[in-house]
Design a protein around this motif. Structure first.
Motif, PDB file in Angstrom:
ATOM      1  N   PRO A  14       0.810  -1.229   0.000  1.00 45.48           N
ATOM      2  CA  PRO A  14       0.000   0.000   0.000  1.00 45.48           C
ATOM      3  C   PRO A  14       0.840   1.274   0.000  1.00 45.48           C
ATOM      4  N   HIS A  15       0.494   2.164  -0.920  1.00 49.52           N
ATOM      5  CA  HIS A  15       1.171   3.453  -1.042  1.00 49.52           C
ATOM      6  C   HIS A  15       0.093   4.526  -1.053  1.00 49.52           C
ATOM      7  N   THR A  16       0.234   5.497  -0.168  1.00 49.07           N
ATOM      8  CA  THR A  16      -0.787   6.537  -0.032  1.00 49.07           C
ATOM      9  C   THR A  16      -0.479   7.711  -0.945  1.00 49.07           C
ATOM     10  N   LEU A  17      -1.450   8.093  -1.745  1.00 46.96           N
ATOM     11  CA  LEU A  17      -1.353   9.243  -2.637  1.00 46.96           C
ATOM     12  C   LEU A  17      -2.361  10.281  -2.176  1.00 46.96           C
ATOM     13  N   VAL A  18      -1.906  11.509  -2.002  1.00 44.66           N
ATOM     14  CA  VAL A  18      -2.784  12.576  -1.482  1.00 44.66           C
ATOM     15  C   VAL A  18      -2.817  13.727  -2.475  1.00 44.66           C
ATOM     16  N   LYS A  19      -4.012  14.166  -2.799  1.00 41.88           N
ATOM     17  CA  LYS A  19      -4.198  15.337  -3.652  1.00 41.88           C
ATOM     18  C   LYS A  19      -5.545  15.936  -3.341  1.00 41.88           C
ATOM     19  N   HIS A  20      -5.599  17.261  -3.252  1.00 40.17           N
ATOM     20  CA  HIS A  20      -6.835  17.975  -2.949  1.00 40.17           C
ATOM     21  C   HIS A  20      -7.479  17.437  -1.666  1.00 40.17           C
ATOM     22  N   GLN A  21      -6.620  17.129  -0.719  1.00 43.99           N
ATOM     23  CA  GLN A  21      -7.047  16.631   0.599  1.00 43.99           C
ATOM     24  C   GLN A  21      -7.814  15.301   0.486  1.00 43.99           C
ATOM     25  N   GLN A  22      -7.593  14.582  -0.617  1.00 42.57           N
ATOM     26  CA  GLN A  22      -8.179  13.257  -0.789  1.00 42.57           C
ATOM     27  C   GLN A  22      -7.066  12.218  -0.807  1.00 42.57           C
ATOM     28  N   GLN A  23      -7.338  11.084  -0.197  1.00 46.18           N
ATOM     29  CA  GLN A  23      -6.366   9.992  -0.166  1.00 46.18           C
ATOM     30  C   GLN A  23      -6.773   8.892  -1.135  1.00 46.18           C
ATOM     31  N   ARG A  24      -5.775   8.368  -1.849  1.00 50.21           N
ATOM     32  CA  ARG A  24      -5.964   7.151  -2.628  1.00 50.21           C
ATOM     33  C   ARG A  24      -4.892   6.159  -2.187  1.00 50.21           C
ATOM     34  N   ILE A  25      -5.269   4.916  -2.034  1.00 52.13           N
ATOM     35  CA  ILE A  25      -4.314   3.876  -1.677  1.00 52.13           C
ATOM     36  C   ILE A  25      -4.029   3.049  -2.925  1.00 52.13           C
ATOM     37  N   ASP A  26      -2.773   3.052  -3.341  1.00 52.07           N
ATOM     38  CA  ASP A  26      -2.359   2.292  -4.522  1.00 52.07           C
ATOM     39  C   ASP A  26      -1.521   1.111  -4.063  1.00 52.07           C
ATOM     40  N   ASP A  27      -2.105  -0.086  -4.121  1.00 49.65           N
ATOM     41  CA  ASP A  27      -1.403  -1.295  -3.658  1.00 49.65           C
ATOM     42  C   ASP A  27      -0.261  -1.706  -4.574  1.00 49.65           C
ATOM     43  N   TYR A  28      -0.280  -1.190  -5.804  1.00 52.15           N
ATOM     44  CA  TYR A  28       0.704  -1.683  -6.784  1.00 52.15           C
ATOM     45  C   TYR A  28       1.580  -0.553  -7.333  1.00 52.15           C
ATOM     46  N   TYR A  29       1.690   0.512  -6.589  1.00 52.98           N
ATOM     47  CA  TYR A  29       2.509   1.640  -7.010  1.00 52.98           C
ATOM     48  C   TYR A  29       3.960   1.224  -7.239  1.00 52.98           C
ATOM     49  N   TRP A  30       4.384   0.200  -6.530  1.00 53.91           N
ATOM     50  CA  TRP A  30       5.782  -0.241  -6.592  1.00 53.91           C
ATOM     51  C   TRP A  30       6.178  -0.786  -7.968  1.00 53.91           C
ATOM     52  N   PHE A  31       5.211  -1.031  -8.829  1.00 54.63           N
ATOM     53  CA  PHE A  31       5.542  -1.565 -10.152  1.00 54.63           C
ATOM     54  C   PHE A  31       6.307  -0.564 -11.015  1.00 54.63           C
ATOM     55  N   ASN A  32       6.307   0.714 -10.628  1.00 55.67           N
ATOM     56  CA  ASN A  32       7.050   1.666 -11.456  1.00 55.67           C
ATOM     57  C   ASN A  32       8.548   1.667 -11.165  1.00 55.67           C
ATOM     58  N   GLU A  33       8.993   0.745 -10.296  1.00 55.46           N
ATOM     59  CA  GLU A  33      10.435   0.608 -10.015  1.00 55.46           C
ATOM     60  C   GLU A  33      11.049  -0.291 -11.088  1.00 55.46           C
ATOM     61  N   ARG A  34      11.435   0.336 -12.184  1.00 52.92           N
ATOM     62  CA  ARG A  34      11.860  -0.394 -13.387  1.00 52.92           C
ATOM     63  C   ARG A  34      13.004  -1.374 -13.127  1.00 52.92           C
ATOM     64  N   GLU A  35      13.911  -1.012 -12.224  1.00 50.46           N
ATOM     65  CA  GLU A  35      15.086  -1.854 -11.985  1.00 50.46           C
ATOM     66  C   GLU A  35      14.872  -2.876 -10.872  1.00 50.46           C
ATOM     67  N   ASN A  36      13.711  -2.863 -10.241  1.00 53.48           N
ATOM     68  CA  ASN A  36      13.437  -3.772  -9.137  1.00 53.48           C
ATOM     69  C   ASN A  36      13.318  -5.203  -9.658  1.00 53.48           C
ATOM     70  N   PRO A  37      14.136  -6.147  -9.173  1.00 52.61           N
ATOM     71  CA  PRO A  37      14.077  -7.536  -9.650  1.00 52.61           C
ATOM     72  C   PRO A  37      12.701  -8.159  -9.459  1.00 52.61           C
ATOM     73  N   ASP A  38      11.974  -7.735  -8.418  1.00 53.11           N
ATOM     74  CA  ASP A  38      10.633  -8.279  -8.194  1.00 53.11           C
ATOM     75  C   ASP A  38       9.668  -7.855  -9.299  1.00 53.11           C
ATOM     76  N   VAL A  39       9.882  -6.659  -9.846  1.00 54.10           N
ATOM     77  CA  VAL A  39       9.042  -6.198 -10.955  1.00 54.10           C
ATOM     78  C   VAL A  39       9.301  -7.057 -12.191  1.00 54.10           C
ATOM     79  N   ILE A  40      10.581  -7.244 -12.496  1.00 53.17           N
ATOM     80  CA  ILE A  40      10.941  -8.061 -13.663  1.00 53.17           C
ATOM     81  C   ILE A  40      10.414  -9.485 -13.488  1.00 53.17           C
ATOM     82  N   ALA A  41      10.540 -10.009 -12.290  1.00 48.52           N
ATOM     83  CA  ALA A  41      10.078 -11.379 -12.010  1.00 48.52           C
ATOM     84  C   ALA A  41       8.572 -11.493 -12.227  1.00 48.52           C
ATOM     85  N   TYR A  42       7.833 -10.466 -11.790  1.00 43.02           N
ATOM     86  CA  TYR A  42       6.376 -10.515 -11.954  1.00 43.02           C
ATOM     87  C   TYR A  42       5.995 -10.454 -13.431  1.00 43.02           C
TER      88      TYR A  42
END
Length: 687
Positions: A14-42
């Motif tokens: 879970p990654h919390t994104l806040v804008k205009h005093q609103q929260q969004r929880i993005d469980d998969y935000y970590w996929f933008n880590e291009r060099e992360n071996p877990d991303v490549i593995a997935y």
């Protein structure tokens, strides 16, 4: 017992994104880590799941590939065009994937000079693409851009066509295009921001000097604009274009004086769009000035180019969109669109009252001018095609009105006959009462009883018109009983500029509801049924696919989403991502709450919910510069956890390609074969 094939389940972080005093929880935000071996593995796990799940169609995919390839003439070549003393030809050789660019001096009987053999150049590269070929006015040098990654960051090379030597100079991170000044040694090109990939700078390079001495000519500071450079058809002017979605600005410089400064043609004014063409002592301008939303044609003396000097040549019409002009010594040719169809109008300069249109009779077709480089000719070259008629190239004599067919696209194999297919244009009614055109093609012997598989395609953004074009690959569906259709939804410019305006920004949802209306219409008219209806769209059209999957999953048996733009809010809030800032005029700026709320209400990723989803084939490219790979990846991960149907959701990521998919003439067919097999397998069509 066959082992069950289990789809991968992504980790939630879970990654919390806040804008205009609103929260969004993005469980998969970590996929933008291009060099992360877990991303490549997935990504690899998803590819393996797709391959395993479709292993039973592998031989059919290969057969489809060979079938589609067999229709294409491998040893093909373009119709030559004459320019500056040479005939230019692009040709393909049998068994080779890439084009050969050649020319012949003065006559088609002259010896062939090969300028670039892309087959040789592509050796050792998994991806290869050449663009921006430009020949100097003395015909000695050629510049061209090469991309071997598929991220649209081209390296410009220069080749001496007399000695065949390629300069060791490499101009990197460009758009690939370059423009020669009249001195034949000065080259202008646009360079990209290395992070956002926005073309934002124009440089000047002089042959014989290193790139480190290249002079910065212009920098576009407004990050909603991109810049490019080209030469007028008259060869007299070098032109820098700054363009955003709604506004344009040009700078001009005599090509004979490349070391002077460019002069502003007409400074930018918010929502003033214009383009320029030089002829004799005037510039001709296609513009929306004076609220001409469908554009009009104006002119101005070349020495007085600011807007107060512009005068009308062709007035604005509410029902006719002007898409462009071609200028000749004796004629002005205007490309128009009326009632969703192309029209080509010929206007003699001396007798404008004798203007006439090229005659086109089908109810759905595409016609457009092509390579018309010379001023002093009475011959107009144009192309014509439809969903059932192969692309044909014509020379039209504007004085005698005689037409000569130069080439019709060959469909090999001996089984294709254009009169075996029926084309129609029908109209669906949208939620607000607007009539939406649909172009269709199918075998004439089909009985419309609702039992036939139906593939409905749409794009619907950026004012891009989806022409009813011919496709040899599509025959593999039509000949197996499919009906194919294009929904000309709002957001494109199919019915004029207002069609585009009514499908963008705070009216974007019209694009989605139009498509749903088209889907319901073809079901109601018994062209198909929900158990046989399939939807397809790519990039911004993939956004459309994501929305309809959320809003109306019950209408579709399957959806194909190619490189889909589905994480709208998060992407549009990240101005480091390529294209974001330049897109504000299309989607809105979510830093403003009204646009944020509206985007959030339709963003496919944000609106995935627990419900039954159709079968889905989703493709992506790891090096995609337009839609980052993590958007479809996150979307699929979220769909997997929410889908209540026993349907297949596939993510197929090309780890070596970008937005356009595989390079090479035939490699791309393998991707089409995957999509077709997805559809045919669902229809239980085995061969």
């Amino acid at each position: 017992m066959q082992k069950e094939i289990v789809p991968p389940i992504a980790k939630k972080k879970p990654h919390t994104l806040v804008k205009h005093q609103q929260q969004r929880i993005d469980d998969y935000y970590w996929f933008n880590e291009r060099e992360n071996p877990d991303v490549i593995a997935y990504l690899k796990a998803e590819n393996e799941y797709y391959q395993a799940s479709t292993a039973h169609t592998k031989s059919f995919q290969e057969a489809l590939f060979e079938e589609m390839k067999s229709r294409i003439k491998e040893d093909d070549q373009s119709v030559p065009y004459f320019y500056n003393g040479y005939y230019y030809i692009t040709r393909f050789e049998k068994g080779k994937d890439y084009p050969i660019y050649a020319r012949k001096k003065g006559s088609l009987e002259a010896p062939e000079e090969i300028m670039l053999d892309c087959n040789e150049m592509a050796q050792g590269h998994a991806y290869f693409h050449v663009t921006g070929i430009s020949v100097s006015e003395d015909n000695r040098f050629i510049s061209y851009g090469v991309d071997t990654v598929s991220r649209r960051q081209y390296t410009i090379h220069v080749k001496d066509l007399e000695t065949h030597e390629v300069s060791p100079i490499r101009i990197e991170n460009t758009t690939g295009g370059a423009t020669w000044a009249s001195d034949n040694v000065t080259l202008f090109y646009s360079r990209k921001d290395p992070v956002t990939l926005r073309p934002d700078k124009i440089f000047k390079h002089v042959l014989g000097k290193g790139c480190e001495t290249d002079e910065l000519i212009y920098e576009e500071k407004d990050d909603t604009f991109t810049v490019s450079v080209y030469k007028s058809k008259s060869k007299k002017y070098l032109i820098i274009e700054s363009e955003s979605t709604l506004t344009s600005e040009y700078q001009i410089l005599l090509s004979a004086t490349p070391h002077e400064k460019f002069k502003i043609f007409q400074k930018r004014v918010r929502e003033l769009e214009y383009s320029i063409s030089h002829f004799e002592d005037h510039f001709y301008i296609v513009t929306n000035k004076d609220d001409a939303y469908n554009f009009k044609v104006m002119k101005t003396p070349e020495g007085s180019t600011s807007i107060e000097n512009w005068v009308d040549v062709i007035s604005h019409k509410e029902e006719v969109l002007i898409e462009g002009i071609d200028i000749f010594k004796e004629y002005l040719v205007v490309s128009e669109r009326f009632d969703g169809l192309n029209k080509i109008r010929i206007i003699p300069w001396k007798n404008p009252e004798q203007a006439y249109y090229l005659p086109f009779e089908l109810e759905t077709y595409a016609a457009y001018t092509t390579t018309n480089i010379d001023f002093d000719t009475e011959i107009l070259r144009y192309a014509y095609q439809s969903l059932a008629i192969p692309s044909s190239l014509f020379d039209f004599n504007m004085r005698t009105q005689e037409t000569v067919l130069l080439k019709e696209q060959e469909v090999l194999g001996g089984t294709f006959h254009k009169d075996h297919y029926k084309e129609e244009r029908i109209w669906a009614t949208a939620e607000d009462g607007t009539k939406i055109p649909i172009s269709l093609v199918y075998k004439k012997d089909i009985v419309l009883d609702g039992s036939h598989p139906f593939l409905l395609y749409a794009y619907g953004s950026y004012g891009m018109t989806m022409e009813p074009y011919f496709s040899t690959t599509r025959l593999s569906l039509l000949d197996r009983g499919f009906i194919y259709a294009i929904a000309h939804v709002r957001g494109g410019e199919d019915l004029g500029r207002k069609w585009y305006e009514d499908g963008k920004l705070l009216k974007k949802k019209n694009t989605f509801t139009d498509f749903v209306a088209c889907s319901k219409h073809v079901i109601a008219q018994k062209y198909t049924s929900p158990s046989h209806l399939y939807a397809e769209g790519g990039s911004a059209g993939g956004l459309l696919m994501g929305v309809i999957a959320n809003t109306n999953p019950e209408l579709y048996q399957g959806i194909i989403a190619q490189v889909p733009f589905v994480d709208v809010v998060t992407t549009m809030l990240d101005d480091s991502i390529p294209l974001t800032t330049g897109e504000y005029d299309e989607w809105g700026n979510p830093n403003e709450k009204a646009y944020y709320d509206y985007m959030l209400s339709y963003s496919p990723y944000d609106n995935v919910c627990e419900q039954g989803y159709p079968n889905m084939y989703i493709s992506s490219g790891f090096h995609d510069s337009q839609v980052q790979y993590w958007e479809p990846t996150k979307w699929v991960a979220k769909l997997r956890c929410s889908n209540k149907n026993n349907t297949k959701i596939y993510l197929d990521t090309n780890m070596e390609a970008g937005h356009g998919g595989a390079s090479g003439r035939f490699e791309a067919l393998k991707e089409v074969a995957k999509e077709f097999c997805f559809l045919l397998d669902l229809e239980k069509i085995k061969s």
